[in-house]
Design a protein around this motif. Structure first.
Motif, PDB file in Angstrom:
ATOM      1  N   LEU A   7       0.839  -1.183   0.000  1.00 22.77           N
ATOM      2  CA  LEU A   7       0.000   0.000   0.000  1.00 22.77           C
ATOM      3  C   LEU A   7       0.871   1.230   0.000  1.00 22.77           C
ATOM      4  O   LEU A   7       0.593   2.221  -0.700  1.00 22.77           O
ATOM      5  N   VAL A   8       1.913   1.169   0.802  1.00 26.24           N
ATOM      6  CA  VAL A   8       2.817   2.328   0.888  1.00 26.24           C
ATOM      7  C   VAL A   8       3.477   2.575  -0.451  1.00 26.24           C
ATOM      8  O   VAL A   8       3.592   3.697  -0.921  1.00 26.24           O
ATOM      9  N   GLU A   9       3.891   1.489  -1.116  1.00 23.07           N
ATOM     10  CA  GLU A   9       4.539   1.617  -2.422  1.00 23.07           C
ATOM     11  C   GLU A   9       3.578   2.183  -3.472  1.00 23.07           C
ATOM     12  O   GLU A   9       3.957   3.023  -4.313  1.00 23.07           O
ATOM     13  N   THR A  10       2.349   1.758  -3.396  1.00 17.94           N
ATOM     14  CA  THR A  10       1.351   2.246  -4.370  1.00 17.94           C
ATOM     15  C   THR A  10       1.112   3.718  -4.180  1.00 17.94           C
ATOM     16  O   THR A  10       1.030   4.496  -5.140  1.00 17.94           O
ATOM     17  N   MET A  11       1.004   4.142  -2.956  1.00 16.26           N
ATOM     18  CA  MET A  11       0.739   5.532  -2.664  1.00 16.26           C
ATOM     19  C   MET A  11       1.932   6.383  -3.085  1.00 16.26           C
ATOM     20  O   MET A  11       1.771   7.482  -3.620  1.00 16.26           O
ATOM     21  N   ALA A  12       3.113   5.823  -2.875  1.00 13.21           N
ATOM     22  CA  ALA A  12       4.312   6.576  -3.260  1.00 13.21           C
ATOM     23  C   ALA A  12       4.345   6.761  -4.769  1.00 13.21           C
ATOM     24  O   ALA A  12       4.711   7.819  -5.294  1.00 13.21           O
ATOM     25  N   GLY A  13       3.964   5.710  -5.517  1.00  8.61           N
ATOM     26  CA  GLY A  13       3.951   5.814  -6.978  1.00  8.61           C
ATOM     27  C   GLY A  13       2.939   6.813  -7.449  1.00  8.61           C
ATOM     28  O   GLY A  13       3.162   7.580  -8.407  1.00  8.61           O
ATOM     29  N   ALA A  14       1.748   6.819  -6.799  1.00  7.46           N
ATOM     30  CA  ALA A  14       0.698   7.745  -7.219  1.00  7.46           C
ATOM     31  C   ALA A  14       1.128   9.166  -6.934  1.00  7.46           C
ATOM     32  O   ALA A  14       0.856  10.097  -7.742  1.00  7.46           O
ATOM     33  N   ALA A  17       3.480  10.198  -9.645  1.00  8.93           N
ATOM     34  CA  ALA A  17       2.782  10.443 -10.913  1.00  8.93           C
ATOM     35  C   ALA A  17       2.054  11.774 -10.873  1.00  8.93           C
ATOM     36  O   ALA A  17       2.009  12.527 -11.858  1.00  8.93           O
ATOM     37  N   ALA A  18       1.478  12.076  -9.708  1.00 11.54           N
ATOM     38  CA  ALA A  18       0.763  13.329  -9.572  1.00 11.54           C
ATOM     39  C   ALA A  18       1.711  14.499  -9.708  1.00 11.54           C
ATOM     40  O   ALA A  18       1.392  15.526 -10.321  1.00 11.54           O
ATOM     41  N   ALA A  22       1.517  17.309 -12.596  1.00  8.22           N
ATOM     42  CA  ALA A  22       1.445  18.724 -12.264  1.00  8.22           C
ATOM     43  C   ALA A  22       2.532  19.493 -13.003  1.00  8.22           C
ATOM     44  O   ALA A  22       2.319  20.609 -13.496  1.00  8.22           O
ATOM     45  N   ALA A  23       3.734  18.891 -13.073  1.00 14.55           N
ATOM     46  CA  ALA A  23       4.821  19.555 -13.780  1.00 14.55           C
ATOM     47  C   ALA A  23       4.496  19.687 -15.266  1.00 14.55           C
ATOM     48  O   ALA A  23       4.765  20.724 -15.902  1.00 14.55           O
ATOM     49  N   THR A  24       3.945  18.644 -15.849  1.00 15.69           N
ATOM     50  CA  THR A  24       3.576  18.680 -17.284  1.00 15.69           C
ATOM     51  C   THR A  24       2.528  19.743 -17.525  1.00 15.69           C
ATOM     52  O   THR A  24       2.579  20.497 -18.517  1.00 15.69           O
TER      53      THR A  24
END
Length: 341
Positions: A7-14, A17-18, A22-24
């Motif tokens: 779960l922690v890894e998934t949240m870190a990936g999201a 990505a966010a 945001a940068a794009t």
């Protein structure tokens, strides 16, 4: 423990990505703002309102292409003309346009005239071909016509008949030659060999018809001359010879039919004594050969030379009286109411 870690890894990936998104987005907004500013638009909505319809945009794009092509051609013309020596003054385009229009009208008129001439030429060629074909068909008829025309003119005594001798005259001339031959047998005797008649078929004066003329050949001079040069007595003897020649020719050509009677009216008054004696001697020969010879004359000197005669006497009352005499003896008398001629 594993589930919490995942779960922690998934949240870190999201989260990562966010942050990237945001940068794009930030970069896109910056690029949009720069493009809007460069195009002169304040907001994106203003740019959307100014955007063209795709079809109109395609038309404008075609106009741009046409312009570029026309410009390229103009630049090529300019480049070509730049290499030539051009006049200092610009050309009068209105005058040139007018001249070009006149030239175009002249060209169109010439084309129309040429087309009409070509059509007429085709018609004339067709007529010429028909004329030549009919000419060839009638060549034989024309040749026959020419032969017949020449023959007809010749028979009429026209050119190319140089003697102007008609067919009738030719036939009569043939008869006349035989009559002259028979007459000469008498004339030579009566003229003691001095005269002979000649048939003259030479061209006559002023185109007079030829073929029936006579000349007289004189053995004393060795020349021929006109019969009009004969004296009265010589003319009588020549006429008498022709009459006898005619009688003999008719007898020869009529199956032996003889002209048993010959009448001679006047002519004796122009004869001298010697010529009268020759004429009477000739007539005596004819009578001795079995022919009857009748002489009509007012010459008193001939009375004794004619053994049998009818004497016509005119009375004072206009009547006539006919005496029949043989020698000096009267053998008949007839009185009539018709005046003697």
């Amino acid at each position: 423990m594993r589930s919490a870690k995942s779960l922690v890894e998934t949240m870190a990936g999201a989260t990562s990505a966010a942050e990237d998104a945001a940068a794009t987005l930030a970069r896109a907004r910056e690029e949009l703002a720069a493009n809007l500013d460069a195009a002169g638009f304040a907001t994106a909505n203003e740019a959307r309102e100014a955007a063209l319809d795709p079809r109109e945009l395609a038309t404008l794009a075609q106009d741009v292409d046409d312009y570029r092509e026309a410009r390229a051609k103009a630049e090529a013309v300019v480049a070509e003309l730049s290499e030539r020596e051009l006049p200092d003054e610009p050309a009068d385009l209105d005058a040139l346009s007018h001249a070009a229009a006149e030239s175009a009208r002249s060209r169109d008129a010439a084309i129309e005239a040429a087309t009409g001439a070509a059509a007429r030429l085709a018609t004339l060629e067709q007529l010429r071909a028909e004329y030549e074909a009919r000419g060839e068909e009638s060549a034989a008829a024309r040749a026959e016509r020419d032969v017949v025309a020449v023959l007809a003119d010749s028979l009429e005594g026209k050119a190319p008949n140089e003697r102007r001798l008609r067919l009738e005259s030719f036939v009569l001339a043939s008869k006349l030659e035989r009559i002259v031959a028979a007459a000469n047998a008498r004339l030579e005797t009566m003229s003691s060999g001095q005269y002979r008649l000649e048939h003259d078929d030479q061209a006559q004066y002023r185109g007079k018809e030829t073929g029936l003329a006579l000349r007289i050949a004189d053995s004393h001079t060795g020349q021929s001359r006109s019969t009009r040069s004969l004296s009265g007595g010589e003319t009588f003897l020549a006429s008498l010879a022709l009459a006898l020649g005619l009688a003999e020719t008719v007898t020869a050509e009529a199956g032996g039919i003889e002209l048993g009677t010959l009448f001679i009216d006047e002519g004796f008054g122009s004869l001298d004594g010697d010529t009268l004696e020759i004429a009477m001697s000739t007539l005596e020969d004819l009578r001795d050969s079995g022919r009857t010879v009748g002489l009509i004359s007012h010459v008193e000197a001939m009375h004794d030379a004619i053994p049998a005669r009818l004497e016509v006497e005119k009375a004072a009352d206009g009547s006539s009286r006919v005496r029949t005499r043989v020698g000096l003896q009267e053998v008949g008398l007839h009185t009539g109411g018709v005046a003697a001629g």
